[in-house]
Design a protein around this motif. Structure first.
Motif, PDB file in Angstrom:
ATOM      1  N   VAL A 160       0.835  -1.203   0.000  1.00  0.00           N
ATOM      2  CA  VAL A 160       0.000   0.000   0.000  1.00  0.00           C
ATOM      3  C   VAL A 160       0.870   1.253   0.000  1.00  0.00           C
ATOM      4  N   GLN A 161       1.941   1.250   0.760  1.00  0.00           N
ATOM      5  CA  GLN A 161       2.843   2.404   0.762  1.00  0.00           C
ATOM      6  C   GLN A 161       3.493   2.607  -0.599  1.00  0.00           C
ATOM      7  N   LEU A 162       3.895   1.516  -1.239  1.00  0.00           N
ATOM      8  CA  LEU A 162       4.475   1.632  -2.574  1.00  0.00           C
ATOM      9  C   LEU A 162       3.458   2.168  -3.578  1.00  0.00           C
ATOM     10  N   ALA A 163       2.222   1.673  -3.499  1.00  0.00           N
ATOM     11  CA  ALA A 163       1.183   2.157  -4.408  1.00  0.00           C
ATOM     12  C   ALA A 163       0.892   3.626  -4.163  1.00  0.00           C
ATOM     13  N   ARG A 164       0.885   4.056  -2.908  1.00  0.00           N
ATOM     14  CA  ARG A 164       0.653   5.472  -2.614  1.00  0.00           C
ATOM     15  C   ARG A 164       1.772   6.344  -3.171  1.00  0.00           C
ATOM     16  N   THR A 165       3.013   5.866  -3.079  1.00  0.00           N
ATOM     17  CA  THR A 165       4.138   6.630  -3.620  1.00  0.00           C
ATOM     18  C   THR A 165       4.047   6.760  -5.136  1.00  0.00           C
ATOM     19  N   VAL A 166       3.713   5.659  -5.812  1.00  0.00           N
ATOM     20  CA  VAL A 166       3.605   5.692  -7.271  1.00  0.00           C
ATOM     21  C   VAL A 166       2.458   6.595  -7.706  1.00  0.00           C
ATOM     22  N   LEU A 167       1.312   6.474  -7.044  1.00  0.00           N
ATOM     23  CA  LEU A 167       0.175   7.321  -7.402  1.00  0.00           C
ATOM     24  C   LEU A 167       0.450   8.795  -7.097  1.00  0.00           C
ATOM     25  N   GLY A 168       1.155   9.067  -6.013  1.00  0.00           N
ATOM     26  CA  GLY A 168       1.499  10.444  -5.704  1.00  0.00           C
ATOM     27  C   GLY A 168       2.429  11.056  -6.743  1.00  0.00           C
ATOM     28  N   ALA A 169       3.426  10.258  -7.188  1.00  0.00           N
ATOM     29  CA  ALA A 169       4.321  10.763  -8.240  1.00  0.00           C
ATOM     30  C   ALA A 169       3.566  10.986  -9.544  1.00  0.00           C
ATOM     31  N   ALA A 170       2.656  10.057  -9.880  1.00  0.00           N
ATOM     32  CA  ALA A 170       1.865  10.227 -11.102  1.00  0.00           C
ATOM     33  C   ALA A 170       0.965  11.458 -11.018  1.00  0.00           C
ATOM     34  N   ALA A 171       0.365  11.697  -9.842  1.00  0.00           N
ATOM     35  CA  ALA A 171      -0.480  12.886  -9.685  1.00  0.00           C
ATOM     36  C   ALA A 171       0.332  14.174  -9.791  1.00  0.00           C
ATOM     37  N   THR A 172       1.548  14.163  -9.234  1.00  0.00           N
ATOM     38  CA  THR A 172       2.404  15.349  -9.342  1.00  0.00           C
ATOM     39  C   THR A 172       2.765  15.635 -10.793  1.00  0.00           C
ATOM     40  N   ILE A 173       3.106  14.589 -11.539  1.00  0.00           N
ATOM     41  CA  ILE A 173       3.438  14.773 -12.953  1.00  0.00           C
ATOM     42  C   ILE A 173       2.227  15.285 -13.733  1.00  0.00           C
TER      43      ILE A 173
END
Length: 323
Positions: free
Chosen positions: A113-126
């Motif tokens: 879940v932490q990894l998925a949150r990090t990936v989704l956060g980076a995608a949202a920032t981009i």
């Protein structure tokens, strides 16, 4: 009636057929007698058992072991040497700043879940940068901001973590406080190793920058400083980067004090960075919804995941803040 010369004899107990003297020429009944040995009173030779031919087409050649392929990351190549240096730095950083300890709870679901949150956060920032920022330098600013947060995270933890840990220990029952204080050794050792890393890097590079001159004749101590600086640049910088990463992730091995300390410190860290970003850069461009998501989306999601992790520790592993 004759049997044709090869049948059994007519006399009782005759072993053969109708030969002269009723001895017969046929084979006797029963198995053949064993092969006698060469000496008297010796056991007879055993009847040899034929060995089956495992290779019906003659002897096969023994296969030679396949030669080990040396790829582009072999130790002798340039990339292999770089990989060996990175593996060495990673091994030492893991040993010093990512110790599991007795209090660490391994939960693969939380890690995913932490990894998925990090990936989704980076995608949202981009996505936000692409949609509402036309400044071509925005990518460099985002990369520099991420690197700066990674470097500054251990320093923020060194300042904020003692306050959180003191409050955590004070909140615990009185009979557990001596036990929690006795487990502060691992975080303090991690902080000490991190500070020592900074002192060594600064103590080597700063004198080298001010004393070593390529134009004049070098003395022996200038050569020593040059070699030490090369070691710091080649091995010390990757080690410092990995030490900062693992220190921020494990909160200086604070799980050895209590399993719930890392998510609490992580939540504190992200809100401190959010406040610094809001004070230094202000609100980003775009509609109010985009501004809210860009400023508070990361801290809110990290807080939600941390609270879920704390609840999961309580429901699945029986760990509470006062236990």
């Amino acid at each position: 009636m004759a049997t044709g010369g090869w049948g059994p004899g007519h006399g009782p107990g005759q072993p053969g057929g109708n030969g002269p003297g009723n001895q017969g020429w046929g084979a006797p009944y029963g198995p053949p007698p064993p092969n006698p040995g060469p000496y008297p009173n010796q056991p007879p030779y055993p009847t040899p058992t034929p060995t089956p031919n495992l290779y019906p087409y003659g002897p096969q050649p023994t296969p030679r072991p396949a030669a080990r392929r040396r790829g582009c990351l072999s130790f002798g190549s340039r990339f292999g040497l770089v990989g060996a240096i990175l593996r060495s730095a990673h091994r030492v950083a893991t040993r010093l700043f990512a110790q599991e300890g007795d209090g660490r709870i391994e939960d693969r679901t939380v890690d995913r879940v932490q990894l998925a949150r990090t990936v989704l956060g980076a995608a949202a920032t981009i996505a936000l940068i692409l949609a509402y920022n036309v400044d071509p330098n925005r990518w460099e600013e985002a990369a520099a901001g991420g690197a700066a947060q990674l470097i500054l995270a251990p320093f923020v933890l060194i300042i904020a973590a003692p306050l959180v840990i003191i409050g955590f220990i004070y909140y615990a029952p009185p009979h557990l406080r001596p036990h929690l204080r006795s487990r502060l050794r691992a975080p303090l050792k991690s902080v000490g190793w991190y500070v020592l890393t900074l002192v060594v890097i600064g103590g080597v590079l700063v004198p080298t920058a001010f004393t070593v001159n390529a134009d004049d004749g070098k003395s022996w101590w200038e050569y020593v400083l040059a070699v030490a600086s090369l070691i710091v640049i080649v091995w010390g910088f990757p080690f410092f980067f990995m030490a900062s990463l693992y220190s921020a992730r494990s909160a200086f091995n604070s799980a050895q004090v209590h399993p719930m300390l890392p998510p609490v410190l992580t939540t504190t860290l992200v809100w401190v960075f959010a406040a610094f970003s809001l004070i230094g850069d202000g609100m980003p461009t775009g509609p109010p919804v985009v501004q809210f998501c860009s400023t508070l989306g990361g801290p809110l999601t990290v807080t939600a995941v941390s609270l879920w992790e704390l609840r999961r520790m309580k429901t699945r592993f029986g760990v509470t803040l006062r236990s």
